[in-house]
Scaffold this active site. Structure first.
Site, PDB file in Angstrom:
ATOM      1  N   HIS A 165       0.826  -1.199   0.000  1.00  0.00           N
ATOM      2  CA  HIS A 165       0.000   0.000   0.000  1.00  0.00           C
ATOM      3  C   HIS A 165       0.866   1.258   0.000  1.00  0.00           C
ATOM      4  O   HIS A 165       1.781   1.379   0.805  1.00  0.00           O
ATOM      5  CB  HIS A 165      -0.927  -0.014   1.221  1.00  0.00           C
ATOM      6  N   HIS A 205       6.917  19.213 -13.799  1.00  0.00           N
ATOM      7  CA  HIS A 205       7.745  18.099 -14.279  1.00  0.00           C
ATOM      8  C   HIS A 205       9.003  17.896 -13.435  1.00  0.00           C
ATOM      9  O   HIS A 205       9.409  16.745 -13.196  1.00  0.00           O
ATOM     10  CB  HIS A 205       8.100  18.328 -15.747  1.00  0.00           C
ATOM     11  N   TYR A 220       5.619  14.403 -22.059  1.00  0.00           N
ATOM     12  CA  TYR A 220       4.989  14.261 -20.739  1.00  0.00           C
ATOM     13  C   TYR A 220       4.072  13.046 -20.634  1.00  0.00           C
ATOM     14  O   TYR A 220       3.086  13.063 -19.894  1.00  0.00           O
ATOM     15  CB  TYR A 220       4.254  15.549 -20.345  1.00  0.00           C
ATOM     16  N   ALA A 221       4.388  11.991 -21.348  1.00  0.00           N
ATOM     17  CA  ALA A 221       3.627  10.742 -21.261  1.00  0.00           C
ATOM     18  C   ALA A 221       4.244   9.880 -20.165  1.00  0.00           C
ATOM     19  O   ALA A 221       4.927   8.884 -20.430  1.00  0.00           O
ATOM     20  CB  ALA A 221       3.608  10.024 -22.607  1.00  0.00           C
ATOM     21  N   ASN A 222       4.032  10.299 -18.935  1.00  0.00           N
ATOM     22  CA  ASN A 222       4.591   9.652 -17.752  1.00  0.00           C
ATOM     23  C   ASN A 222       3.554   9.683 -16.644  1.00  0.00           C
ATOM     24  O   ASN A 222       2.777  10.634 -16.550  1.00  0.00           O
ATOM     25  CB  ASN A 222       5.831  10.412 -17.246  1.00  0.00           C
ATOM     26  N   ASP A 280       7.774   7.604 -20.623  1.00  0.00           N
ATOM     27  CA  ASP A 280       8.123   7.679 -22.040  1.00  0.00           C
ATOM     28  C   ASP A 280       9.614   7.396 -22.182  1.00  0.00           C
ATOM     29  O   ASP A 280      10.325   7.217 -21.188  1.00  0.00           O
ATOM     30  CB  ASP A 280       7.715   9.029 -22.638  1.00  0.00           C
TER      31      ASP A 280
END
Length: 132
Positions: free
Chosen positions: A20, A99, A121-123, A28
């Site tokens: 948890h 970021h 920014y594909a994270n 990316d």
């Protein structure tokens, strides 16, 4: 041979060891991997596999309680923003941070899964929930 879930043994192992609030990053191909954090590199070529392919695969086998995205996606990646909204609608708490803050938070992750994604920014940082 494994029939369901992740065939990638490293992803399966990391997910099985999550507790948890532990976190895992789906990144990316350009996100820097922090020193000391395991990198599971599934990238093959630019764009393959894509961020959403890996995210969907992980979420099918992982209870996410919270997801963290870079706020810059708001102006640079509408598809990532749409997915963040979909997660929020599915009762996953969504947070946006600059970021640079995102990159610092990656240091706390159990692992980073590096995709072939090449859009900005594909994270996401996914924090583990509980299944009970």
């Amino acid at each position: 041979m494994k029939k369901h879930g992740h065939l990638n043994r490293d992803i399966a192992r990391v997910l099985a060891n999550m507790g948890h609030t532990d976190s895992i990053v789906i990144a990316d191909c350009g996100l820097p991997i922090p020193e000391g954090v395991e990198c599971i590199d599934v990238s093959l070529t630019l764009g393959v596999p894509g961020f959403f392919d890996v995210l969907d695969s992980v979420l099918a086998d992982f209870k996410a309680e919270r997801a963290v995205f870079a706020s810059e996606a708001q102006t640079h990646n509408a598809a990532v923003v749409a997915r963040a909204r979909a997660l929020a609608a599915a009762e996953v708490a969504v947070e946006e941070v600059p970021h640079e803050t995102f990159k610092r938070r990656c240091r706390e992750a159990k692992a980073v899964i590096r995709t072939g994604e090449c859009s900005p920014y594909a994270n996401v940082i996914l924090h583990s929930g509980v299944i009970f």
